[in-house]
Design a protein around this motif. Structure first.
Motif, mmCIF file in Angstrom:
data_model
loop_
_atom_site.group_PDB
_atom_site.id
_atom_site.type_symbol
_atom_site.label_atom_id
_atom_site.label_comp_id
_atom_site.label_asym_id
_atom_site.label_seq_id
_atom_site.Cartn_x
_atom_site.Cartn_y
_atom_site.Cartn_z
ATOM 1 N N LEU A 14 -7.812 46.549 105.688
ATOM 2 C CA LEU A 14 -8.416 47.873 105.909
ATOM 3 C C LEU A 14 -9.926 47.710 106.044
ATOM 4 C CD1 LEU A 14 -6.867 50.217 103.152
ATOM 5 C CD2 LEU A 14 -6.473 50.391 105.623
ATOM 6 N N THR A 15 -10.545 48.660 106.713
ATOM 7 C CA THR A 15 -12.008 48.774 106.654
ATOM 8 C C THR A 15 -12.304 50.041 105.870
ATOM 9 O OG1 THR A 15 -12.248 47.706 108.782
ATOM 10 C CG2 THR A 15 -14.113 48.997 108.036
ATOM 11 N N ALA A 227 -27.731 51.510 110.725
ATOM 12 C CA ALA A 227 -26.272 51.314 110.624
ATOM 13 C C ALA A 227 -25.840 51.566 109.182
ATOM 14 C CB ALA A 227 -25.911 49.903 111.044
ATOM 15 N N VAL A 228 -24.924 52.504 109.009
ATOM 16 C CA VAL A 228 -24.418 52.817 107.662
ATOM 17 C C VAL A 228 -23.401 51.742 107.268
ATOM 18 C CG1 VAL A 228 -23.228 54.552 106.256
ATOM 19 C CG2 VAL A 228 -24.712 55.282 108.133
ATOM 20 N N GLU A 229 -23.540 51.240 106.049
ATOM 21 C CA GLU A 229 -22.598 50.214 105.564
ATOM 22 C C GLU A 229 -21.260 50.837 105.170
ATOM 23 O OE1 GLU A 229 -24.289 48.355 102.124
ATOM 24 O OE2 GLU A 229 -25.959 47.495 103.246
ATOM 25 N N SER A 230 -20.233 50.007 105.100
ATOM 26 C CA SER A 230 -18.976 50.458 104.492
ATOM 27 C C SER A 230 -19.246 50.733 103.006
ATOM 28 C CB SER A 230 -17.904 49.389 104.628
ATOM 29 O OG SER A 230 -17.511 49.300 105.969
ATOM 30 N N ASP A 231 -18.442 51.611 102.479
ATOM 31 C CA ASP A 231 -18.732 52.185 101.160
ATOM 32 C C ASP A 231 -18.073 51.379 100.024
ATOM 33 O OD1 ASP A 231 -19.598 54.015 99.294
ATOM 34 O OD2 ASP A 231 -17.904 55.383 99.596
ATOM 35 N N TRP A 232 -18.895 50.830 99.146
ATOM 36 C CA TRP A 232 -18.345 50.101 97.989
ATOM 37 C C TRP A 232 -17.652 51.052 97.003
ATOM 38 C CZ3 TRP A 232 -17.181 45.200 97.130
ATOM 39 C CH2 TRP A 232 -17.764 44.218 97.938
ATOM 40 N N SER A 233 -18.065 52.315 96.972
ATOM 41 C CA SER A 233 -17.410 53.267 96.049
ATOM 42 C C SER A 233 -15.979 53.540 96.499
ATOM 43 C CB SER A 233 -18.180 54.590 96.010
ATOM 44 O OG SER A 233 -19.546 54.354 95.834
ATOM 45 N N SER A 234 -15.757 53.601 97.827
ATOM 46 C CA SER A 234 -14.404 53.807 98.347
ATOM 47 C C SER A 234 -13.615 52.503 98.316
ATOM 48 C CB SER A 234 -14.453 54.324 99.787
ATOM 49 O OG SER A 234 -15.182 55.521 99.841
ATOM 50 N N ASN A 252 -15.599 44.257 106.846
ATOM 51 C CA ASN A 252 -16.877 44.909 107.096
ATOM 52 C C ASN A 252 -17.574 45.386 105.812
ATOM 53 O OD1 ASN A 252 -18.911 45.745 108.824
ATOM 54 N ND2 ASN A 252 -18.095 47.824 108.973
ATOM 55 N N LEU A 253 -17.501 44.571 104.763
ATOM 56 C CA LEU A 253 -18.225 44.896 103.524
ATOM 57 C C LEU A 253 -19.485 44.030 103.454
ATOM 58 C CD1 LEU A 253 -15.393 45.006 100.835
ATOM 59 C CD2 LEU A 253 -16.940 46.901 101.426
ATOM 60 N N ASN A 254 -20.602 44.608 103.010
ATOM 61 C CA ASN A 254 -21.822 43.817 102.858
ATOM 62 C C ASN A 254 -21.856 43.186 101.460
ATOM 63 O OD1 ASN A 254 -24.340 42.761 102.632
ATOM 64 N ND2 ASN A 254 -25.459 44.662 103.036
ATOM 65 N N PRO A 255 -21.748 41.849 101.371
ATOM 66 C CA PRO A 255 -21.747 41.209 100.049
ATOM 67 C C PRO A 255 -23.119 41.261 99.366
ATOM 68 C CG PRO A 255 -21.425 39.572 101.808
ATOM 69 C CD PRO A 255 -21.573 40.907 102.475
#
Ligand code: S3P
Ligand code: PEP
Length: 425
Positions: A14-15, A227-234, A252-255
């Motif tokens: 999933l993204t 560019a909005v990052e993918s959400d770590w809260s979700s 597509n998660l930013n480490p």
């Protein structure tokens, strides 16, 4: 409306959706910037819609091209009256921004936000010379009238960081410099996110150890491509689902993200989950999990998914920071105790710590209390429950992650839909 979650195995990719925290900040910054800002990977959820409506009232032109949103800003029109939906961030971030216009503005909202306190916004703005009225007596609505007159103020950060985010965004537009003395600041990583985003829009903020913020006046926001990052809260509840019940890859998660809730990785490591990075994809795999200790004082939104994880760990998990939960979409400490209690998990609250006994979830009927993070936590906990978990009012996930149940189903979540009008078939 109600959803039923059955014990199921998880498998797939999933993204996660884009971050609503970054999206709302980007919309506000774009509205203050001269020229055309492109927001890539835009977040689509109720809170992002609330922020979009507000910047349009401020005079920004918003064009939605699907894969990106174009904002033409820098008008700062008198907005007169705005609605913040149910968004705490939109309320606290836009209040100082709206007060840049000298015309009066009234601010209201709906649902859960109508129970959340406003006194710290009013105290902070009054200290800077804004005239404030509060017909709601402690809660919304509020009325504000600029202009900013004072160059220093003491801001109480004990209730959270969102109002400080708003001040850091608004005050660079003043002519004068402002110095804020901030006491007892909580949710500190969110301030790092704000400062980092402001840098992208050409705004500099300096601070001394999060206690003294120096905000130079006369700064000009510059339109940019953001560019909005993918959400770590979700991502957090999804990662918990993978750790409990199978193998899941999130793409597509930013480490290296500034997002507070990247701290879910520390909790997953502590309890023994298997995690594997390949560039920006993170794979989590099921393993036997042990109870853990974790401090969520500065990442309070992790509490609900961490409780879902802890109920399936071996032993008693202790999570610190319960006092941070009182003024969220629900009183999350009490609600977690009550709703997991209905599923036979006897959570204890000891001062500022929550103690969650592992291995007890039996299933039953629960309710989200109109809180998106509670709905998601109950759902992922239900994937590993002996009997089904039913969740009433689950559609509140639209606040941050409208496709949550659809996505959970994509990766194998057994979600029965006969009880309710389905929004995800
Ligand atoms: O700045 C933000 O985007 C947020 C900050 C946090 O609130 P507090 O700063 O009030 O703790 C968090 O709980 C909220 O979901 C989003
Ligand atoms: C608390 C939250 O959001 P907000 O305060 O912006 O309403 C949240 O998303 O969990």
């Amino acid at each position: 409306m109600r959803v039923r979650i059955q014990n199921s195995n998880i498998k797939g990719k999933l993204t996660p959706p884009s971050s609503k925290s970054m999206m709302q900040r980007a919309l506000a910054a774009a509205a203050l910037a001269k020229g055309e800002t492109s927001i890539l990977n835009p977040c689509r959820c109720d809170d992002a819609s609330a922020a979009t409506d507000i910047i349009q009232k401020m005079g920004a032109d918003v064009m939605d091209l699907g894969h990106k949103i174009i904002v033409k800003g820098n008008h700062l029109k008198a907005a007169q009256s705005v609605m913040v939906g149910e968004s705490g961030l939109s309320l606290r971030m836009f209040s100082p921004i709206l007060a840049l216009n000298p015309e009066p503005v009234s601010i209201n909202g709906r649902g859960s936000i109508l129970k959340r306190p406003v006194h710290n916004i009013l105290e902070g703005l009054e200290a800077l010379g804004i005239k404030c009225k509060n017909p709601g007596k402690g809660v919304l609505p509020i009325q504000l009238q600029g202009a900013y007159k004072n160059n220093t103020a003491v801001i109480n950060g004990a209730l959270g960081s969102q109002f400080l985010t708003g001040l850091l965004m608004a005050l660079p537009c003043r002519k004068q410099d402002t110095i804020l003395e901030v006491t007892n600041l909580k949710s500190i990583p969110y301030i790092n996110m704000t400062i980092d985003l402001l840098k992208d829009f050409g705004i500099e903020i300096s601070h001394e150890n999060y206690k003294r913020f120096i905000i130079k006046g006369n700064q000009q926001y510059k339109a940019t491509e953001y560019a909005v990052e993918s959400d770590w809260s979700s991502a957090a509840p999804l990662l918990v689902a993978g750790a409990l019940k199978g193998k899941l890859t999130l793409e597509n998660l930013n480490p290296y993200s500034y997002q507070a809730d990247i701290a879910i990785l520390d909790a997953l490591k502590k309890c023994g989950a298997s995690l594997h990075w390949k560039e920006n994809s993170l794979t989590v795999e099921k393993k036997a999990l042990n109870a853990f200790e974790f401090d969520a004082t500065h990442c309070p939104d992790l509490f609900p998914p961490l409780v879902a994880l802890a109920v399936h760990c071996n032993g008693d998990t202790r999570i610190k920071g319960v006092h941070r939960l009182e003024h969220k979409e629900s009183n999350r400490g009490i609600v977690l105790q009550k709703e997991f209690g209905k599923l036979a998990v006897p959570i204890r609250i000891e001062g500022d710590e929550m103690v969650i006994p592992g291995g007890r979830l039996k299933g039953g009927i629960s309710n989200s209390n109109n809180d998106h993070r509670i709905a998601m936590a109950l759902a992922v906990a239900g994937l590993n429950s002996k009997y089904a978990v039913e969740i009433g009012d689950h559609d509140c996930v639209a606040k941050s992650y409208p496709d949550f149940f659809k996505d959970l189903r994509k990766i194998g979540g057994g979600i029965a839909e006969f009880y309710f009008k389905s929004q995800f078939v």
